[in-house]
Structure formats: C-alpha cells, structure tokens
Design a protein around this motif. Sequence first.
Motif, PDB file in Angstrom:
ATOM      1  N   ILE A 126     -14.118 -16.854  -4.564  1.00 23.58           N
ATOM      2  CA  ILE A 126     -14.029 -16.022  -3.370  1.00 23.58           C
ATOM      3  C   ILE A 126     -12.714 -16.379  -2.686  1.00 23.58           C
ATOM      4  O   ILE A 126     -12.339 -17.549  -2.636  1.00 23.58           O
ATOM      5  N   PRO A 127     -11.983 -15.380  -2.197  1.00 24.96           N
ATOM      6  CA  PRO A 127     -10.715 -15.703  -1.537  1.00 24.96           C
ATOM      7  C   PRO A 127     -10.921 -16.574  -0.300  1.00 24.96           C
ATOM      8  O   PRO A 127     -12.016 -16.623   0.254  1.00 24.96           O
ATOM      9  N   PHE A 158      -9.822 -14.522   5.570  1.00 26.24           N
ATOM     10  CA  PHE A 158      -8.740 -13.701   6.137  1.00 26.24           C
ATOM     11  C   PHE A 158      -9.374 -12.649   7.027  1.00 26.24           C
ATOM     12  O   PHE A 158     -10.595 -12.452   7.004  1.00 26.24           O
ATOM     13  N   TYR A 161      -9.563  -8.732   7.704  1.00 28.39           N
ATOM     14  CA  TYR A 161      -9.322  -7.460   7.020  1.00 28.39           C
ATOM     15  C   TYR A 161      -9.008  -6.388   8.052  1.00 28.39           C
ATOM     16  O   TYR A 161      -9.691  -6.275   9.070  1.00 28.39           O
ATOM     17  N   ARG A 193      -7.850  -2.199   8.187  1.00 26.93           N
ATOM     18  CA  ARG A 193      -7.610  -0.983   7.398  1.00 26.93           C
ATOM     19  C   ARG A 193      -6.753  -0.038   8.223  1.00 26.93           C
ATOM     20  O   ARG A 193      -6.971   0.092   9.425  1.00 26.93           O
ATOM     21  N   GLN A 236      -5.248  -5.033  -7.682  1.00 24.63           N
ATOM     22  CA  GLN A 236      -5.467  -5.535  -9.045  1.00 24.63           C
ATOM     23  C   GLN A 236      -4.549  -6.705  -9.389  1.00 24.63           C
ATOM     24  O   GLN A 236      -4.717  -7.362 -10.419  1.00 24.63           O
ATOM     25  N   LEU A 294      -5.774  -9.331  -5.327  1.00 29.22           N
ATOM     26  CA  LEU A 294      -7.104  -9.957  -5.219  1.00 29.22           C
ATOM     27  C   LEU A 294      -7.305 -11.077  -6.250  1.00 29.22           C
ATOM     28  O   LEU A 294      -7.806 -12.150  -5.881  1.00 29.22           O
ATOM     29  N   LYS A 313      -8.211 -14.799  -5.132  1.00 29.90           N
ATOM     30  CA  LYS A 313      -9.412 -15.495  -5.614  1.00 29.90           C
ATOM     31  C   LYS A 313      -9.053 -16.866  -6.193  1.00 29.90           C
ATOM     32  O   LYS A 313      -9.795 -17.826  -6.050  1.00 29.90           O
ATOM     33  N   ASP A 373      -5.206  -3.146   4.501  1.00 28.85           N
ATOM     34  CA  ASP A 373      -5.603  -2.247   3.407  1.00 28.85           C
ATOM     35  C   ASP A 373      -4.941  -0.885   3.592  1.00 28.85           C
ATOM     36  O   ASP A 373      -5.257  -0.147   4.538  1.00 28.85           O
ATOM     37  N   ARG A 381      -7.679   1.770 -10.157  1.00 30.35           N
ATOM     38  CA  ARG A 381      -7.363   1.151  -8.860  1.00 30.35           C
ATOM     39  C   ARG A 381      -5.866   0.919  -8.654  1.00 30.35           C
ATOM     40  O   ARG A 381      -5.348   1.115  -7.565  1.00 30.35           O
ATOM     41  N   ARG A 433     -14.041 -11.327   3.531  1.00 31.50           N
ATOM     42  CA  ARG A 433     -13.623 -11.627   2.163  1.00 31.50           C
ATOM     43  C   ARG A 433     -14.708 -11.353   1.125  1.00 31.50           C
ATOM     44  O   ARG A 433     -14.525 -11.675  -0.050  1.00 31.50           O
ATOM     45  N   LEU A 447     -16.763  -9.917  -1.763  1.00 27.62           N
ATOM     46  CA  LEU A 447     -16.407  -9.033  -2.875  1.00 27.62           C
ATOM     47  C   LEU A 447     -17.510  -7.994  -3.072  1.00 27.62           C
ATOM     48  O   LEU A 447     -18.687  -8.244  -2.787  1.00 27.62           O
ATOM     49  N   THR A 492     -13.226  -7.439  -8.348  1.00 30.51           N
ATOM     50  CA  THR A 492     -11.831  -7.336  -7.926  1.00 30.51           C
ATOM     51  C   THR A 492     -11.645  -6.174  -6.949  1.00 30.51           C
ATOM     52  O   THR A 492     -10.624  -5.490  -6.932  1.00 30.51           O
ATOM     53  N   VAL A 493     -12.698  -5.947  -6.177  1.00 30.08           N
ATOM     54  CA  VAL A 493     -12.651  -4.970  -5.086  1.00 30.08           C
ATOM     55  C   VAL A 493     -13.356  -5.663  -3.921  1.00 30.08           C
ATOM     56  O   VAL A 493     -14.387  -6.314  -4.124  1.00 30.08           O
ATOM     57  N   LEU A 494     -12.814  -5.537  -2.723  1.00 31.76           N
ATOM     58  CA  LEU A 494     -13.508  -6.086  -1.561  1.00 31.76           C
ATOM     59  C   LEU A 494     -14.616  -5.120  -1.144  1.00 31.76           C
ATOM     60  O   LEU A 494     -14.432  -3.901  -1.221  1.00 31.76           O
ATOM     61  N   ALA A 534     -15.226  -4.504   1.745  1.00 32.81           N
ATOM     62  CA  ALA A 534     -14.589  -3.750   2.831  1.00 32.81           C
ATOM     63  C   ALA A 534     -13.827  -2.523   2.316  1.00 32.81           C
ATOM     64  O   ALA A 534     -13.754  -1.500   2.989  1.00 32.81           O
ATOM     65  N   GLN A 535     -13.262  -2.645   1.107  1.00 34.39           N
ATOM     66  CA  GLN A 535     -12.529  -1.492   0.554  1.00 34.39           C
ATOM     67  C   GLN A 535     -13.482  -0.357   0.189  1.00 34.39           C
ATOM     68  O   GLN A 535     -13.057   0.787   0.092  1.00 34.39           O
TER      69      GLN A 535
END
Lengths: 270, 156
Positions: free
Chosen positions: A2-3, A6, A8, A10, A35, A38, A42, A53, A109, B19, B21, B60-62, B64-65
């Motif tokens: 998990i990153p 942060f 977020y 948009r 791609q 992220l 991670k 975003d 993506r 964060r 996923l 590989t997508v949040l 939130a996205q």
Amino acid sequence: MIPAQFTYRRVSSVDEALAAVAEHGDDAKLLAGGQSLLPLMKLRFAAPEVVIDIGPLDELRYVRAEGGEIAIGAMSRYHDLHRDPVLAEHAPLLAHVAGEVGDQQVRHRGTIGGSLVHADPAADLPAAVLAVDGVLVARGPDGERRIPAAEFFQGPFETPLAPEELLTEVRIPAQGGAGWGFEKFTRRSIDWAIVGVVVAGSAVSLINMGGTPLRASATEAALADGASAAEAAALAAEGTSPADEAHATAEYRQHLARVLTERALVSAGR
Amino acid sequence: MKVSIEINGTTVSEEVEDRTLLVHFVREQAGLTATNIGCDTTSCGACTVLLDGESVKSCTVLAAQADGHSVTTLEGLHGEDGDLHPVQRAFREEHGLQCGFCTPGMIMASVSLLDHNPKPTRQEVRAGLEGNLCRCTGYHNIVNAVMNASGQEVQR
Ligand SMILES: Cc1cc2nc3c(=O)[nH]c(=O)nc-3n(C[C@H](O)[C@H](O)[C@H](O)COP(=O)(O)OP(=O)(O)OC[C@H]3O[C@@H](n4cnc5c(N)ncnc54)[C@H](O)[C@@H]3O)c2cc1C
Ligand code: FES
Ligand code: FES
C-alpha cells in the motif's frame, strides 16, 4: 503493498490542475493513468504528499487532424490511440506502437502524456514520438510552451518540465504514406523492451540503448547516402552505450539493435 | 475520504483512507472476494476487474479514482436467464482452470477482450490475455474457453 499516506485531490479542468500544482509544487505528483506512478508509490520509490488526479480531464483526451499535423491530447489512453481512426489514417505507426505497450489492462489506463513525462528509456511511445519529430506542448503558470521531443528527453526519467507544468498535448506531423516499422525484443510479452527500434520514413530511433530514446544517426546518414537496409542497420549501435546488466549485456543489446533495425527497415519497405 | 462506487449494480459508499487500492475496496469494503491479489505488482492480472466496462488491474488503481464510476467483478457476471455468463460457462466446459486462482482475473480479462474483438483468433486470444498469468493450465484450455465463448472452434 500500500502506498505511503498522501492526500488525494481530484481536478476537473486544466486550470484547476495548474492551480493545484502551483499550490503544492514539489510535494505533489500528478496522477494520469497511474500505471507507472502507482507501482512506484506501492514500492515506496515515490511518496508524494499530495496526489492530484487528472484522470477526469477528458478535455485532454482527443486526436485531431489540424492541417498537416496531428494533435494528440495528453490524457489519451493507449487503447484510445490504438483504435483511433485519425491515427490509423495519418500516423499508423503511433497507433501500432500504442497497441504494443504493456498489456490490455495497462493500455486501458496508461496515457501518452504519462508515458512521455515518465521518460523511461525503456518505454515505447517516447521513441516513437522522437522518430516522428513530435513536439510536446506544456502549460504552466507562464502560459504555454512547445518543446521538441529531441530536447524533451534529457536523461532517464528526466525532462525539462517544472513541477508547476502540465503536459497538455503532443503534436506530430501527419505521416502521409511514409513507411514505418516497429520491433521490440522482450523476455515476456508484457515486459518493457530489452531493445526496441522505431522506423518512421527515413528516421530511426532506438529504445533502451541509453539513458534516453536515441536517434540512430549513423544509420539515418547511411540511408540518406543510399545504403541498403542491411548496410545501414549494421551502424545502428554506433555511438550508443546501453546498460550492461543481468537481463542483457551491453554487447548483446548492441547486437539486438543491429538485428532489429534491419527488420524494422525491411518492414518499412527500405 | 468518502468513496462511492457502483459495484455490480449496487452502490457501495464507505469512508476509506485516500491511499486505499480498488482491489482492497472491492474485497474489504464491498465484501466481494472473488477478485484475488496475486503479485500485487501489476504483473499477474489476478486482480482484473472491469472499470466502466474495461479491464484494469485493480491493485494498480486507487479506490478514489473509481469514485463515481462503475465496477464489475466476477460476482457481477451472469447470463441472460440468470445462469452462467457465456465466458464462465466456457471456462467450465473447456476445463479452463485447475487451481482456479487466476480464473476470476482471466474471465474478466476475457470478457473485456471479447468486447473489443468478438471473434478473435487463437493468437489474438493469447496476445489479449498477455497480462494474466496462470501457473497451472499451460493456457491451452484457457484459449479454448475463449474460443468456445466466442462461438468458435476449439482445439483438442
Ligand atoms: C505491467 C506493465 C507493463 C508495462 N509495459 C510497458 C511497455 O511495454 N512499454 C512502455 O512504454 N510502458 C510500459 N508500461 C508503463 C506504462 O506505459 C505507463 O502507463 C506509463 O509509463 C505512464 O503513463 P500513465 O498515464 O500511467 O502515467 P502515471 O503513472 O499516472 O504518471 C507517470 C508520471 O508522469 C507524470 N504525468 C503524467 N501525466 C502528466 C501530464 N499530463 N503532465 C505532467 N506530468 C504528468 C506523473 O506525475 C508521473 O510522474 C508498463 C506498465 C505496467 C504496469
Ligand atoms: S495482483 Fe494485480 S496484477 Fe497481480
Ligand atoms: S488455474 Fe491455477 S493459476 Fe491458473
């Protein structure tokens, strides 16, 4: 994985994106297709405090023929480009290369803008845009500027874009009937190129043969002097110093560059 | 942040960390565990779901996205009469699985592939599924399943 934490954010327009990067500067990262960013986050190779975003910016998702040029919005995804009718007619090379990036899921993506700004020397579209003498259009607090591809790729993951700037568009000349070829050598099909070659008319560019995409200038000069594909391809590795690592030695990469250049030239009809 | 995603036709709204996923949101917030996490590094495709109808690797997508968008997971597939989806049926008929770990991702990637290319060649199936790894089947029966689902001849 998990990153790191942060915030977020948009944004829904280019102006809003510019205001957000101006506010956060170095602490922020723009998120396009995610791609590359992220996976890096991670693995904690990147840990921005703020992620902005730009995914909703459909205003940057287009391909248009404008005079003798094709304008491609930075948020156009590989999958969009691969099936775009304007590209199919005026720049089939780019449509083809976009269809060879990663895998289906990545192509749904990933964006052309993200690929160019990420500036991975192993990436496909930077070399294609370099081969067709593309121009990158960036917008920042001082307005818009245009950067030729040859000046954009400065080193591995290094470009002249400031954190306050957004890449908005890529402009390429319409290719007419010029022959083209694309060859990419990978260990597994979804991998990045160990070496790749793009031929667009009389231009030849190389993927992963140095810290940036490179023009094979000795090959190009030989072609201009009337050399055959085989003769010109024999010069493809001249002046390159590719990485020497576990997947491939520098010598092996140079060998591949020659072999793949000949194949790409032949498929381009040289 | 509050994330609302329409998953298999039902809106799931939850307060999550920024964060988070998408794959975790699907498994933990929505409680739908067909979607597997394999590599967690965008390489294996086990976590493939449809986002607005197109296959993506949900590791590989949040989340939130995907806020405000729609997601389909394996649980959301069904045939016309509430029976199995044609791709699910074909994976069963062709024995396109052994341990089954890769199968949810394989099926979702195959649905997306057939959506773009309803009558693929065997080679196009292999290329279209290049982002999905299977450690058991050797892929032969997976390709057969996709050929079967598209109403085409399979190879014994
Ligand atoms: C499994 C896998 C296989 C892959 N294989 C290949 C391959 O074969 N060939 C290849 O070329 N690539 C490959 N990639 C990388 C892929 O092409 C990425 O999509 C691309 O590198 C980044 O584009 P993105 O839109 O996803 O950008 P992101 O990951 O969102 O962003 C990348 C970087 O660009 C910045 N950025 C993005 N858009 C803008 C903008 N408009 N203005 C300013 N900055 C911006 C971001 O801040 C970030 O630093 C692969 C990726 C994966 C996961
Ligand atoms: S778990 Fe997402 S690609 Fe492997
Ligand atoms: S069936 Fe076991 S990994 Fe594919």
